[in-house]
Design a protein around this motif. Structure first.
Motif, PDB file in Angstrom:
ATOM      1  N   PRO A 198     -34.698  -0.375  -4.619  1.00 59.42           N
ATOM      2  CA  PRO A 198     -33.302  -0.583  -4.207  1.00 59.42           C
ATOM      3  C   PRO A 198     -32.991  -2.058  -3.939  1.00 59.42           C
ATOM      4  O   PRO A 198     -31.927  -2.559  -4.288  1.00 59.42           O
ATOM      5  CB  PRO A 198     -33.170   0.237  -2.914  1.00 59.42           C
ATOM      6  N   LYS A 199     -33.948  -2.765  -3.310  1.00 53.76           N
ATOM      7  CA  LYS A 199     -33.698  -4.146  -2.907  1.00 53.76           C
ATOM      8  C   LYS A 199     -33.839  -5.134  -4.059  1.00 53.76           C
ATOM      9  O   LYS A 199     -33.055  -6.058  -4.201  1.00 53.76           O
ATOM     10  CB  LYS A 199     -34.665  -4.540  -1.786  1.00 53.76           C
ATOM     11  N   ARG A 200     -34.880  -4.919  -4.878  1.00 54.32           N
ATOM     12  CA  ARG A 200     -35.239  -5.965  -5.841  1.00 54.32           C
ATOM     13  C   ARG A 200     -35.083  -5.559  -7.306  1.00 54.32           C
ATOM     14  O   ARG A 200     -34.925  -6.396  -8.171  1.00 54.32           O
ATOM     15  CB  ARG A 200     -36.678  -6.408  -5.577  1.00 54.32           C
ATOM     16  N   TYR A 201     -35.166  -4.267  -7.575  1.00 49.33           N
ATOM     17  CA  TYR A 201     -35.111  -3.819  -8.981  1.00 49.33           C
ATOM     18  C   TYR A 201     -34.194  -2.603  -9.113  1.00 49.33           C
ATOM     19  O   TYR A 201     -34.635  -1.529  -9.532  1.00 49.33           O
ATOM     20  CB  TYR A 201     -36.509  -3.460  -9.481  1.00 49.33           C
ATOM     21  N   PRO A 202     -32.911  -2.744  -8.768  1.00 43.92           N
ATOM     22  CA  PRO A 202     -32.033  -1.568  -8.737  1.00 43.92           C
ATOM     23  C   PRO A 202     -31.836  -0.904 -10.100  1.00 43.92           C
ATOM     24  O   PRO A 202     -31.469   0.265 -10.162  1.00 43.92           O
ATOM     25  CB  PRO A 202     -30.707  -2.119  -8.198  1.00 43.92           C
ATOM     26  N   ASN A 203     -32.082  -1.635 -11.181  1.00 38.36           N
ATOM     27  CA  ASN A 203     -31.877  -1.058 -12.520  1.00 38.36           C
ATOM     28  C   ASN A 203     -33.164  -0.539 -13.154  1.00 38.36           C
ATOM     29  O   ASN A 203     -33.176  -0.159 -14.324  1.00 38.36           O
ATOM     30  CB  ASN A 203     -31.233  -2.105 -13.445  1.00 38.36           C
ATOM     31  N   HIS A 204     -34.253  -0.559 -12.392  1.00 37.91           N
ATOM     32  CA  HIS A 204     -35.530  -0.074 -12.898  1.00 37.91           C
ATOM     33  C   HIS A 204     -35.881   1.266 -12.244  1.00 37.91           C
ATOM     34  O   HIS A 204     -35.409   1.576 -11.156  1.00 37.91           O
ATOM     35  CB  HIS A 204     -36.643  -1.083 -12.612  1.00 37.91           C
TER      36      HIS A 204
END
Length: 277
Positions: free
Chosen positions: A92-98
């Motif tokens: 959620p914080k660093r890779y929202p599209n992964h």
């Protein structure tokens, strides 16, 4: 991720995830895949939660950097000890599209369909068994199911050392199977909750009554992934469809190639994983 062709990442601490990778690539051959084995730090089974989380996150981030919008943790220990933290804290914080998926939930969702007695056995590494991930996850879908667990600490080393076909394996296969069966006379289905263990299936079946079914996870995870991609076109459309398979290891390339051919039934040429940092 710029200029990189997107792939589905498949991660394992060692070679075992290749059994899952093989099933996925057979079911969904059109996609590009990157397989990463963290062989230099394998096996993960006896490491603490913190260590497994740290190692797994490093490998997942490496796969993200190499153009994987979706990563499958084809490792029960990593799924048990790291998946939830990565999904809840890091994405959620660093890779929202992964997206990162594991092997425990897809198995838990259907395991109840394979037992008549409502008693199943789960065989896994010490880390997976001690995490209690399977009983917890299974109880969400099949609350009446009784789950009997058995850790098999010697199986992964035997397989990783290429001894799984030899007589040396017989002793430890018999030992752990008997210990599991002593826990309940009603077990009619055994889940191999480690992706290495399918290589021991012939020996495991020799120690079991005919009516006990043995389940490995490859096909289950492959079917679950196909369903996931159908339900998430926003992820599916990112993945290139050139049927390209690339293999990386953090360990010795020649050793990896030799072992991988045993797991996959085909020769491969792996590349060395170079750390992001």
């Amino acid at each position: 991720m710029d200029n990189k062709v997107s792939s589905i990442g498949v991660f394992d601490s060692g070679f075992g995830g290749l059994t899952v990778f093989k099933s996925i690539a057979e079911k969904l051959p059109q996609y590009n895949y990157i397989y990463l084995g963290d062989n230099a730090r394998s096996p993960y089974g006896d490491h603490s939660f913190e260590t497994v989380y740290q190692y797994t996150l490093e490998c997942v981030e490496w796969l993200f950097e190499h153009g994987c919008p979706l990563v499958i943790l084809a490792c029960n220990t990593a799924s048990a000890k790291a998946l939830r933290s990565i999904q809840q804290l890091d994405l959620p914080k660093r890779y929202p599209n992964h997206r990162v998926l594991g092997v425990i939930r897809p198995t838990a969702e259907i395991i109840g369909d394979f037992t008549k007695t409502q008693n199943i056995g789960v065989m896994g590494t010490r880390g997976t068994i001690n995490s209690n991930s399977y009983p917890i996850e299974i109880s969400h879908f099949f609350p009446t199911l009784k789950v009997h667990q058995q850790s098999c600490p010697m199986w992964v080393p035997i397989i990783e050392n290429g001894e799984h076909l030899g007589e040396g394996a017989d002793f430890f296969v018999k030992k752990y199977v008997q210990q599991l069966l002593e826990k309940s006379p009603d077990i009619d289905c055994i889940l191999l909750a480690c992706t290495h263990y399918p290589l021991l299936i012939p020996k495991i079946k020799e120690q079991l009554p005919k009516q006990i079914q043995v389940l490995s996870q490859g096909e289950i995870v492959a079917n679950s992934l196909a369903d996931y991609l159908e339900r998430h076109p926003e992820i599916e459309q990112k993945v290139a469809k050139q049927a390209k398979k690339t293999f990386y290891t953090s360990g010795d390339i020649n050793t990896f190639n030799a072992h991988a051919s045993v797991f996959l039934g085909e020769e491969i040429e792996a590349q060395k994983m170079i750390a992001n940092h």
